[in-house]
Every structure is written in structure tokens, then in C-alpha cells.
Design an enzyme around this catalytic site. Structure first.
Site, PDB file in Angstrom:
ATOM      1  N   LYS A 125       0.865  -1.191   0.000  1.00 41.18           N
ATOM      2  CA  LYS A 125       0.000   0.000   0.000  1.00 41.18           C
ATOM      3  C   LYS A 125       0.893   1.229   0.000  1.00 41.18           C
ATOM      4  O   LYS A 125       2.004   1.201   0.520  1.00 41.18           O
ATOM      5  CB  LYS A 125      -0.887   0.021   1.247  1.00 41.18           C
ATOM      6  CG  LYS A 125      -2.117   0.869   1.086  1.00 41.18           C
ATOM      7  CD  LYS A 125      -3.161   0.081   0.329  1.00 41.18           C
ATOM      8  CE  LYS A 125      -4.509   0.755   0.271  1.00 41.18           C
ATOM      9  NZ  LYS A 125      -5.533  -0.212  -0.139  1.00 41.18           N
TER      10      LYS A 125
HETATM   11  N1  GLU Z   1      -7.237  -0.011  -3.441  1.00 40.70           N
HETATM   12  C1  GLU Z   1      -7.949  -1.190  -3.791  1.00 40.70           C
HETATM   13  C2  GLU Z   1      -8.007  -2.134  -2.611  1.00 40.70           C
HETATM   14  O1  GLU Z   1      -7.877  -1.727  -1.474  1.00 40.70           O
HETATM   15  C3  GLU Z   1      -7.428  -1.837  -5.068  1.00 40.70           C
HETATM   16  C4  GLU Z   1      -6.002  -2.269  -5.047  1.00 40.70           C
HETATM   17  C5  GLU Z   1      -5.469  -2.731  -6.394  1.00 40.70           C
HETATM   18  O2  GLU Z   1      -6.222  -2.785  -7.346  1.00 40.70           O
HETATM   19  O3  GLU Z   1      -4.267  -3.035  -6.451  1.00 40.70           O
HETATM   20  O4  GLU Z   1      -8.263  -3.298  -2.758  1.00 40.70           O
END
Ligand code: GLU
Length: 439
Positions: A125
Site C-alpha cells: 500500500k
Molecule cells: N485499493 C484497492 C483495494 O484496497 C485496489 C487495489 C489494487 O487494485 O491493487 O483493494
């Protein structure tokens, strides 16, 4: 925007320089959950220790030349929790509450989410502590490009692939892809997912998280023997996730009785006109519900929405919205976690004791990363699918994951969250064990 914040905030430069500690720490919630699961699984203590720490963490100070000629320095992070099952994968968040512990927690949730969905990724993240509402388009662009340049040493199509999250969108992803492409003297579109379609984005990615939430809701209702047409739904957060989930569930026949965003909520026990609300949001300069009115529609607060009379509650905003102080008042029979970490451990316990079924974030909102995976596959192959194919594969993977979590939870007589976590941690542990410890 991938998801939506629940409160409007203003900021002074000192806020951006020294982020305040969050009220409740999502990282400790995630660690406690892991410890609990490790004990139940009888996890090897060494594997447990590996999973208790992110593999790699990068903190960057991001100077940005503001439109008024001043320099502001923002703090950014990229945390890679695990690459055991494949390249790290996870979104990038722009919000004033972003801090290292939050990013760590969200990175770990991505590891579990990708494992539950059975897609070949680890978890990561990123985040920048900033208030995007206060930044002009040009400032956001410069912030994104500088942040990208500073995390470039650790990202890559086979290393770590960012995507949208709270307050970031396809445009931000396009800036990231362009920045890397400029610095590497070649087109590198597979460095991010959630891009605009003309730049190698996938059809269906924008609605994917909300579509996954809707598929999961339909699966749960089927098992509970309740018809979609007899189901009322309340959705907290009307960003990318909440609005798509509300729209798709409405198309499936559910009655959406309440929705909310940073500006407050709307309630109509007979059902809201979602098409009219979407038109309003599309016209609003910031895509907010603010200013919408219609006969029989009552204004409510975000807090009121969480405890409104509806069969299904979908928290699709930020973490720790359902807490010890409001969980006992939740009237919904089912909670589908569109957001990451919307329920504290105390609230989870209260809801379980009350027999409320909670479909956990790592299953309920996996649709986004699943279609991110499809986007990455399409980019790597330079071969693009039509939207029906994307949605068909999305449904197949989400239904399979739901079935697996449901069966595992029944077999072990545990709530769905615990079942999903046990399944996920077990899969990651298996990969770690198979790889062995380098060198
Ligand atoms: N931000 C989204 C999540 O928390 C998508 C992450 C992604 O597609 O890599 O799942």
C-alpha cells in the site's frame, strides 16, 4: 475516486508536516487478527514472525512547488507487506489521516485479500498525507510525479504495482505511468493498474470493487433465502466503491434506502432514486451528494446511516466506522465491508454476538484488485478483453472465493472474517514454506 472520506477537513501547512496519530490504530487491529489466526492454525512461529512485519517500508519527503510559489513538503509512504505469493499489489491513498501504521495495515490487508481471491500477488500500500481537496490539479500532478520518482526504486511490473485507493483515480495512475515511462525512456504502462482505458486500463475496472461488493451481497442473500427485490440497503461512502455498489445492487432489484458521503447522507425508506443521485453527483464539481434534494428524501448524518433500518449495511468509506460505541445500535442483519477495515475488533465481537453476518473486507471488496489483476495480465500480453469477459471472470473469481470462505467458515464453525483470514494466512504460509528462507 476509489473510495470516499467521511468527513470534510481543512488543513494548515503544519498538519501536513506532522500528521496527527489516528484515533484507533488499524495496524494493531490487523496484528491482533493475525495473532489470533496464527494460534488457531498452529502456524509455525517463524512464519508468524515473518508475517508480523512488512518486508520493506519506504518513507519519502515529497517537496512540491505550490501554485503560489511556496514549497510544501508532504510525507509519503510505500509499504510492501509480503511478496511471498507474487509481486506486491495495492493502492495509493491521498488523505490527511495517512500515516505509516495505517499504510502497514492496509498493505497487510492486501496480502490477505489477494490470497483469498487466489490471485498471484503479495500485498502493498502507498499513501501521501495530504488533503487533495485543497490541492489544485497541477499541484496534485506535481505531488504524484515527485512521489512516483521517489518510490521508483521499489516499484515495477514484477515488483510492486500501485493502483487507486481513497482520493486517487485513473488520472493519478496515468501520471504515475507517464513519470516512470519518462524516466525509463520506454513505455511502462504495466507499472500501475486502474489506468484510463486509452492508456492500457481495463474495461470494467472503475466499477469492479462495487461490482464485487454487489456479487458478494447477492451470494449472501441467496444463502439467507432472501430475494434481492425484498432487500433494503444502506451505503456509507458514495465514492467509486459505494456509488458503483449502490448502482449495481439497485439494478439487481434491491431498494437503496440510504447513501452518504463526506457531506452527509440521504434517506428515503421507500427507496432512493439512484439514477437521479448519480446524475447529481456527475454534475457536482467534486462529485458530492451535497445539494441533492427530492420529495421524501431526508438528510441524515453518516453516524445515523450506520444505524438506519435496512437489511444490508455497506460501509464503503474509511476504516473504523463501526466501533464499540455504535455496533450495538446497528439494525442491519448483514454487513458487507466495501471499505478496508471499517469494523473495529470490539465492534466485530458485538456484531457477532448479535448474530449480524459480516462479510469481511478482504473478501467483500476484492473485486477491485481482481480486475487490477486482469488489467495487468492484459497489459503484459498487449491483448485486451471486452467488458463482458472482464465481468464474467470477475464474477467467477468472487463467487469461488465466497464459496471457499463460506465452506471453510462452516467447517471450522467460525465467523466469515475469521474463516477468510485463516484461509488467507494459510495460503501465504504455504507459499513461504515452499520458497524457504533465502539464502
Ligand atoms: N485499493 C484497492 C483495494 O484496497 C485496489 C487495489 C489494487 O487494485 O491493487 O483493494
Amino acid at each position: 475516486m476509489e473510495q470516499q472520506a467521511t468527513e470534510k477537513r481543512t488543513v494548515s501547512p503544519s498538519d501536513t508536516a506532522a500528521p496527527a496519530p489516528p484515533k484507533a490504530d488499524l495496524w494493531s487491529t490487523v496484528l491482533q487478527q493475525l495473532d489470533d489466526v496464527a494460534q488457531r492454525l498452529g502456524l509455525n512461529p517463524g512464519i508468524h514472525a515473518i508475517l508480523r512485519q512488512p518486508e520493506r517500508e519506504l518513507t519519502v519527503a515529497v517537496p512540491v512547488l505550490m501554485d503560489d510559489g511556496q514549497i510544501e513538503v508532504f510525507t509519503g509512504y510505500r509499504v510492501q507487506h509480503s511478496s511471498a505469493r507474487g509481486p506486491c499489489k495495492g493502492g495509493l491513498r491521498y488523505h490527511l489521516d495517512v500515516n505509516l501504521n495505517e499504510v502497514r495495515a492496509l498493505a497487510a490487508l492486501m496480502t490477505w485479500k489477494c490470497a483469498v481471491a487466489g490471485i498471484p500477488y503479495g500485498g502493498a500500500k502507498g499513501g501521501v498525507c495530504c488533503d487533495p481537496v485543497r490541492l489544485s490539479e497541477n499541484e496534485l500532478c506535481r505531488l504524484t510525479r515527485r512521489y512516483t520518482a521517489m518510490i521508483m526504486p521499489i516499484i515495477g511490473p514484477k515488483r510492486d504495482i500501485p493502483a487507486p485507493d481513497v482520493n486517487t483515480n485513473p488520472q493519478v495512475m496515468a501520471w504515475i505511468a507517464d513519470t516512470v515511462s519518462m524516466l525509463e525512456f520506454q513505455t511502462v504502462i504495466d507499472i500501475v493498474t486502474g489506468k484510463p482505458v486509452p492508456l492500457g486500463g481495463s474495461l470494467g475496472r472503475r466499477e469492479a470493487t462495487g461490482r464485487g461488493v454487489a456479487i458478494v451481497t447477492a451470494e449472501l442473500l441467496r444463502r439467507k433465502g432472501r430475494a434481492l427485490a425484498e432487500t433494503t440497503v444502506a451505503v456509507q461512502g458514495y465514492g467509486n466503491v459505494g456509488s458503483s455498489a449502490a448502482t449495481i445492487l439497485n439494478e439487481m432489484g434491491c431498494k437503496i434506502v440510504a447513501v452518504s458521503d463526506v457531506t452527509g447522507g440521504l434517506y428515503n425508506p421507500h427507496g432512493l432514486n439512484i439514477a437521479a443521485i448519480n446524475e447529481h453527483v456527475a454534475r457536482h464539481p467534486r462529485g458530492w451528494l451535497e445539494g441533492y434534494s427530492a420529495p421524501d428524501v431526508e438528510r441524515i448524518t453518516n453516524e445515523e446511516l450506520l444505524t438506519i433500518d435496512a437489511h444490508v449495511l455497506i460501509p464503503a468509506a474509511l476504516e473504523h466506522q463501526l466501533r464499540a460505541d455504535n455496533a450495538a445500535r446497528v439494525q442491519a442483519e448483514m454487513i458487507i465491508e466495501g471499505a478496508n477495515g471499517p469494523t473495529t475488533r470490539e465492534a466485530d465481537e458485538i456484531l457477532n454476538d448479535r448474530g449480524v453476518v459480516v462479510v469481511p473486507d478482504i473478501l467483500a471488496n476484492a473485486g477491485g484488485v481482481v480486475v487490477s489483476y486482469f488489467e495487468w495480465v492484459q497489459d503484459l500480453q498487449c491483448f485486451f478483453w471486452d467488458e463482458d469477459e472482464v465481468n464474467r471472470h470477475l464474477k467467477r473469481i468472487i463467487v469461488r472465493s465466497f464459496d471457499e470462505v463460506w465452506a471453510f467458515s462452516e467447517a471450522h464453525k467460525v465467523p466469515l472474517r475469521l474463516g477468510a483470514y485463516m484461509l488467507a494466512v494459510d495460503r501465504v504460509a504455504e507459499a513461504l514454506q515452499a520458497r524457504g528462507i533465502f539464502p
